[in-house]
Design an enzyme around this catalytic site. Sequence first.
Site, PDB file in Angstrom:
ATOM      1  CB  VAL A   1      -0.771   0.377   1.597  1.00  0.00           C
ATOM      2  CG1 VAL A   1      -1.987   1.180   0.967  1.00  0.00           C
ATOM      3  CG2 VAL A   1      -1.116  -1.277   1.393  1.00  0.00           C
ATOM      4  CB  ALA A   2       3.098   3.578  -1.460  1.00  0.00           C
ATOM      5  CB  CYS A   3       4.102   6.438   1.906  1.00  0.00           C
ATOM      6  SG  CYS A   3       5.331   6.478   1.298  1.00  0.00           S
ATOM      7  CB  SER A   4      -0.312   4.330   3.879  1.00  0.00           C
ATOM      8  OG  SER A   4      -0.872   5.062   3.745  1.00  0.00           O
TER       9      SER A   4
END
Length: 378
Positions: free
Chosen positions: A159-162
């Site tokens: 979830v990329a940066c999350s």
Amino acid sequence: MSKASLNTVVISGSGLWTPEHIITNDELVASYNAWANAHNARHAAAIEAGEQEPKILSSVEFIEKASGIKQRYAYIKEGILDIDRMRPAIPERPDETLSDQAQMAIHAARQALDTAGRTAADIDAVIVSSAYTQRAYPAIAIEVQDTLGIDGFGFDMLVACSAATFALHRAYEMVAAGTARCVLTINPELTSPQVNYCDRDSHFIFGDVATATVVERADTCIAPHSYEILSTRAMTKFSSHVRSNFGYVSRANDVDPFGIDKLFNQNGRRVFKEVCPMAVQHMRDHVSHHGFSMSDIKRWWLHQANLSMNLLISGKLLGREATFDEAPIVLDRYANTASAGSLIAFHLYHQDLNRGDLGMICSFGAGYSIGSLVVRKR
Ligand code: CO8
């Protein structure tokens, strides 16, 4: 989820693995500028004829002022500063050898288990969650599970940066529902292979690191420092302003799987403008949902992408500038480590809180995506 029939869930341990290699802004800019000068010399005729724009030089002052980043860690430094390469030289490993991300993950995971007072036998599930995984299958999480001797199951998620907060949400839900007693989440953020070191706008942004967290039932927790997870919240809203088109379909598209649009690219200004208000609103709503006010939150462990972004967000939440103690900053040393930033901050700055103190862990980034947890020191 209604809390009525659920187990109380805690974060009982955290781990951080920091690569040994540092790249300073000075080194990075010297390398980029040497590359840009060589590029301009190579294309002098086309530039002179107005057929091509020259590459403009990067600057240490800009980087520090625009981002707050002073240095970043690299899993493998070799190759990154070499103007004939401009990417890390990471040798391919044989299938029988631990993968790079599993190796990064294991260092952080062992530390998280130690701080939680847990062993492999206590863990029911392993989640490896990050902005990228270096292969599709077998899951890095299953490789980690096997290496550490953990029963149960493992899976990877992106979830990329999350990624880190979203993984904590999954861990929380499993432990709360009783489908796992104890979950190990790990974020081996190997960002350097996806950085375009020839792009002046983004060559300075990312660093490599791994973080890990142990999530378990409150009634089994023996850790000296633990945090009850009061609630988790997530939101996503589609945007192409932070994007990497890297993927297995490139082969079928007959395009270069490592072309420029396949690497990290963004419209940083747009991201800044659009994500900041969303993150403020998200955290405000999450904290208020409990009947707490923003000043009740003792510590904000925020995503670490850009110093001005963090100062703006914490300032809007508190109505004044946040102190380092209230919203610690690690991106000067670590740069943007994709999903790991808020958990580096948590790992380094949580032991001094007192019983009953409230905290917020929040990440925000590509997707767009925002994930948060309200926690209370036990
Ligand atoms: N050196 C000197 N000058 C520069 C440089 C440089 N390196 N780069 C740009 N400039 C110049 C520009 O050309 C511009 O000049 P002019 O005013 O003449 O046009 C001027 O500096 C200002 O440029 P910007 O407007 O682009 O600068 P900003 O002040 O907006 O700062 C930032 C740029 C730092 C990128 C900033 O916008 C920012 O941090 N935004 C937030 C970005 C963000 O949070 N993105 C999320 C990314 S993380 C994520 O979710 C992805 C996860 C996947 C991770 C994968 C890792 C590989």
